[in-house]
Design an enzyme around this catalytic site. Sequence first.
Site, PDB file in Angstrom:
ATOM      1  CG  ASP A  12     -13.249  14.100   5.753  1.00  0.00           C
ATOM      2  OD1 ASP A  12     -13.526  15.198   6.260  1.00  0.00           O
ATOM      3  OD2 ASP A  12     -13.453  13.015   6.320  1.00  0.00           O
ATOM      4  CG  ASP A  14     -11.705  13.732  11.934  1.00  0.00           C
ATOM      5  OD1 ASP A  14     -10.550  13.662  12.364  1.00  0.00           O
ATOM      6  OD2 ASP A  14     -12.490  14.643  12.227  1.00  0.00           O
ATOM      7  CG  ASP A 210     -14.752   9.049   6.431  1.00  0.00           C
ATOM      8  OD1 ASP A 210     -14.687  10.286   6.256  1.00  0.00           O
ATOM      9  OD2 ASP A 210     -15.064   8.541   7.517  1.00  0.00           O
TER      10      ASP A 210
END
Length: 323
Positions: A12, A14, A210
């Site tokens: 991922d 961001d 995250d």
Amino acid sequence: MLIDGYDTLLLDLDGVVYLGDRAVPGAPRALEEAQRRGVRLAYVTNNASRTPAAIAAHLRALGVPAGSADVVTSAQAAARLVAERVPAGSNVLVVGGSGLRLAVRDQGLRPVSTAADSPVAVVQGFAPGLSYGLLSEGALAVRQGALFVASNGDSTMPTGRGEQPGNGSMVRVIATATGVEPVYAGKPDPPLHRESVIRTGARRPLVVGDRLDTDIEGAVNAGVDGLAVLTGVCTPLDLLTAPARRRPTYVSEDLSALLRPYPEVRHGACGGWQAGWVNGSLRLEGDGSRIDGLRAACDAAWAEAGAGSAEEDAVKPVLDRIT
């Protein structure tokens, strides 16, 4: 090292590799070393606003190794999903940015901007300048029977200024106005993971993210291992109370864990820590790194909760020692 068991990292962006215009500390070095060791890097994002070329350029500016072919977006997954359901060359109303329009065109479809063009599908993705007028055109087309596809359902997105509204919040405008729920292409739904595997040829991927509700749940849905990092949205409390469908295989503070052996976590023990339950509350004894304490606590919390979620009040007693 943790990465030794995998041929591809599905990362991922961001909250994992960068936060807005700055790299997450240590991320560029960790990824350069992983690549040097022969692991393929693929940047898999639910953000559909930018093209893969623009995302790759952003990554390189931050010192992260990346080319356009290394970027897989929810826009690409959404466009493939539409292309598999409608005739080639069909008009598709794009409620989003340049990344989504390019992905639709690359699938042999014709991006349009108004319901008057009789689109057979509406595909929506995040774009900072998304207007009321374009959302209205999308709603009109969906009311006329167009297939409704959304790049992703993230209600928020992490930025350097904090969490801001994501595409999932914008999707509610068309869904509420029409009573039609979209088909989602992004994490945690299967299309984006499938797109990533198609584009990378991954056989032993490790998903790194995250967010438990997108990255990690997506890994669980795909039957592959997941690493949750604490550099973005996810918190220790989120991990301790995660249901089975959102539990990562590994937990780390950041991407540097990729370059170290992962410690054994067993029966609530990790490093110098031992976690267990006393009178309905989670307890943590011992000493060592805080991340090992969190790993031990998660193991005990998850074992007690089974497929469900541990109660917040029951696990909060350990937070002071690991945060």
